[in-house]
Design an enzyme around this catalytic site. Structure first.
Site, PDB file in Angstrom:
ATOM      1  N   LYS A   1      -0.114   0.944  16.752  1.00  0.00           N
ATOM      2  CA  LYS A   1      -1.065   0.081  16.032  1.00  0.00           C
ATOM      3  C   LYS A   1      -0.549  -0.173  14.622  1.00  0.00           C
ATOM      4  O   LYS A   1      -0.034   0.744  13.973  1.00  0.00           O
ATOM      5  CB  LYS A   1      -2.428   0.779  15.998  1.00  0.00           C
TER       6      LYS A   1
ATOM      7  N   SER B   1     -10.983  -1.886  17.490  1.00  0.00           N
ATOM      8  CA  SER B   1      -9.966  -2.613  16.769  1.00  0.00           C
ATOM      9  C   SER B   1      -8.553  -2.393  17.317  1.00  0.00           C
ATOM     10  O   SER B   1      -7.665  -3.168  16.992  1.00  0.00           O
ATOM     11  CB  SER B   1      -9.996  -2.218  15.299  1.00  0.00           C
TER      12      SER B   1
ATOM     13  N   SER C   1     -12.856   2.503  18.131  1.00  0.00           N
ATOM     14  CA  SER C   1     -11.723   1.571  18.166  1.00  0.00           C
ATOM     15  C   SER C   1     -10.583   1.947  19.111  1.00  0.00           C
ATOM     16  O   SER C   1      -9.669   1.145  19.311  1.00  0.00           O
ATOM     17  CB  SER C   1     -11.151   1.382  16.758  1.00  0.00           C
TER      18      SER C   1
END
Lengths: 94, 492
Positions: free
Chosen positions: B80, B155, B179
């Site tokens: 990420k 996310s 997330s």
């Protein structure tokens, strides 16, 4: 619930420049979100201590010995502006 | 391409050690595949092909020379884009960090490098990890591999989509209010949010520090256990990090024993099965429970009475921390996109234009709840409610009072929603996190596991059927319980 004047004040505190349109949207959105929060008033918390932080760890110490843990010179190359290896900022006082 | 589809951390290692393929071949094949596939998915923000191929070659040489290989030698991972890899771009999907290059490795990255992993690239996310659909990225919209009209969740949507579309063997994400688990559920992969403090956040761009935690997104629970074991552990650079009581995690993470698992009692909290839960999710969770009964686990109805207040509590505490953490992005220290003569104008312009709509909204909300005159009514109140939510879990897990070991719930009230469906209504978007947030407020470990039969071995679902996950919540430091049940579940 929250006025345009308050939004302008908060934006000033947070150092965020907003357009007129964005101010209007924030009045609407924050009003709605803050309205949702009023449900918390239904809970009696008069005898509850606040829970701060995500951990119950406290007093994490290490030996007070000097040691070189990271390269303090790193990251300088990312300064938007620098002078003699120092971070350069526009003058603060007129 | 079926070959890449079948690769897990485990099968990759087996294949590599048995000389079925070289690390270089596989990593190269991943890049060829990504080049084609990511045109429709948009999971990656940047790729690091040269570095990855170089690291893969080094693994091959070490293997040929008979050297000991790390646990993750050559394993192609996606990361990420809020975690720092030295020398690589890191944007947190924000314009304000468009040109920023990381000057050091996050602790999780250093640990993965030590274990031999190869990083394919950085994945898309909601800006500064704020969102539930990855639509708040300043750069691109990631699509759900199971239905391109739908969001991958967020996310950590890029990481979940990359693994679901077989563009990486596994990935890292971060979880502040769901997330990792929400996108895992939407994309049909496994997502683990570890106990607060067990994985160092040094080198993770902070969102809400009392809630943030890094964890793996993988195709199997077994892989999640392998990756978790590698990244866990106390780190002197994150003072909230700690080892589990009694020392480092042992072998029970990787080799759970059925007789131990059978002793566990699973709690089903009534407050998680309320109005708003879609039929598909309800059926999915039911299906998972039916299968788990085959393991002889005990089930018990429990109550977590303050659950419904978790959303309000979270959306006060989190923005408060966000407004503080994001103060560091001022156009002076990290990168500057908009120039001005006066310092104040540099702040105003870079923060006003550099942050996207949702980031601005949360900074404003956080500034409000912390401001004089409102602090007690909002922030202090939310901290007290946070304690009540945590105490609900403490009671539910109290064995001396007939408590349970693990709690089973849905992950998200619905399967993946359509792109654009919730972007106009922030509150509707926030409600996607309603079943994942309590875990973060209480600092517990939790995992999202795809329900069997809704998808097949991580491959595309037949007949456009959307995946659904179920959530297992464990006691603090007891990742072994949820990973253990999960590993036996996936063998059923």
């Amino acid at each position: 619930m929250i006025t345009k004047k308050e939004i302008k004040h908060l934006a000033d505190l947070a150092r965020i420049e907003l357009t007129e349109k964005e101010e209007g949207e924030l009045v609407r959105d924050l009003g709605k979100i803050l309205g949702h929060f009023t449900e918390l008033n239904r809970i009696d918390t008069s005898n509850v201590a606040p829970l701060t932080g995500g951990t119950s760890l406290s007093g994490v110490f290490r030996d007070d010995e000097p040691e070189r843990t990271s390269d303090t010179g790193k990251g300088k190359e990312q300064f938007p502006e620098s002078f003699g290896g120092f971070l350069k900022v526009p003058k603060v006082f007129e | 391409m079926n070959f890449l589809h079948d690769l897990t951390v485990k099968t990759f290692r087996d294949g590599l050690l048995n000389k079925k393929f070289s690390a270089f071949e596989i990593v190269k094949e991943f890049f060829d595949y990504i080049e084609d596939k990511d045109k429709e998915i948009n999971a990656f923000l940047s790729l690091s092909k040269d570095t990855a191929l170089r690291r893969a070659s080094r693994v091959d040489v070490a293997l040929a020379e008979g050297k000991d290989l790390g646990v993750l030698a050559g394993v192609p991972l996606a990361i990420k884009d809020n975690m720092l890899i030295e020398g690589e771009s890191v944007t947190a999907a924000s314009k304000i960090l468009e040109n920023y290059i990381a000057s050091y490795d996050a602790t999780v990255i250093a640990k993965l490098k030590e274990a031999g992993a190869v990083f394919l690239g950085k994945t898309n996310m909601d800006e500064f990890a704020m969102g539930s659909s990855t639509e708040n990225s300043a750069y691109k919209k990631t699509r759900n591999p199971h239905d391109l009209e739908r969001v991958p969740g967020g996310s950590s949507g890029g990481s979940a989509a990359a693994v679901a579309a077989h563009m990486a063997v596994a990935a890292l994400g971060s979880d502040t209010g769901g997330s990792i688990r929400e996108p895992a559920s939407f994309c049909g992969v496994v997502g683990l949010k570890p106990t607060y403090g067990v994985v160092s956040r040094y080198g993770l761009i902070a969102m809400a520090s009392s809630l943030d935690q890094i964890g793996p997104l993988t195709k199997t629970v077994e892989d999640a256990a392998i990756l978790f074991k590698e990244i866990a552990g106390n780190d002197e650079f994150d003072s909230t990090s700690a080892n589990p009581p009694g020392g480092a995690y042992g072998n029970e993470l990787l080799n759970p024993k059925l007789e131990d698992i059978k002793k566990l009692t699973v709690g089903i909290p009534e407050e998680y099965f309320v109005a708003g839960l879609s039929k598909k999710v309800e059926n999915g969770v039911q299906k998972a429970m039916d299968l788990l009964r085959g393991l002889d686990l005990n089930f018990k109805k429990i109550s977590l009475p303050h659950t419904k207040y978790a959303l309000s509590c979270y959306y006060i505490i989190m923005p408060a921390e966000v407004s503080s953490n994001l103060a560091r992005f001022d156009g002076v220290r990290y990168s500057r996109k908009y120039d001005a003569d006066k310092l104040l104008d540099i702040y105003l312009k870079n923060r006003g234009r550099g942050f996207g709509e949702e980031s601005r909204r949360r900074i404003m909300l956080g500034t409000f709840v912390l401001s004089s005159g409102y602090y007690d009514a909002y922030y202090a109140k939310a901290q007290k409610v946070r304690r009540l939510i945590k105490e609900d879990f403490d009671k539910a897990f109290d064995r001396t009072a007939g408590g349970v070991d693990v709690i089973l719930t849905p992950v998200v009230p619905t399967p993946a929603f359509k792109i654009g469906e919730k972007t106009e209504d922030p509150l509707a978007m926030y409600l996607s996190d309603v079943l994942t947030i309590p875990v973060n407020l209480a600092g517990l470990p939790a995992i999202s596991i795809p329900v069997h039969g809704m998808y097949k071995n991580g491959s595309y679902a037949p007949e456009k059927s959307l995946p659904v996950g179920f959530q297992l919540i464990g006691k603090p430091w007891r990742e072994a319980d949820i990973l253990g049940i999960g590993q036996f579940y996936e063998r059923l």
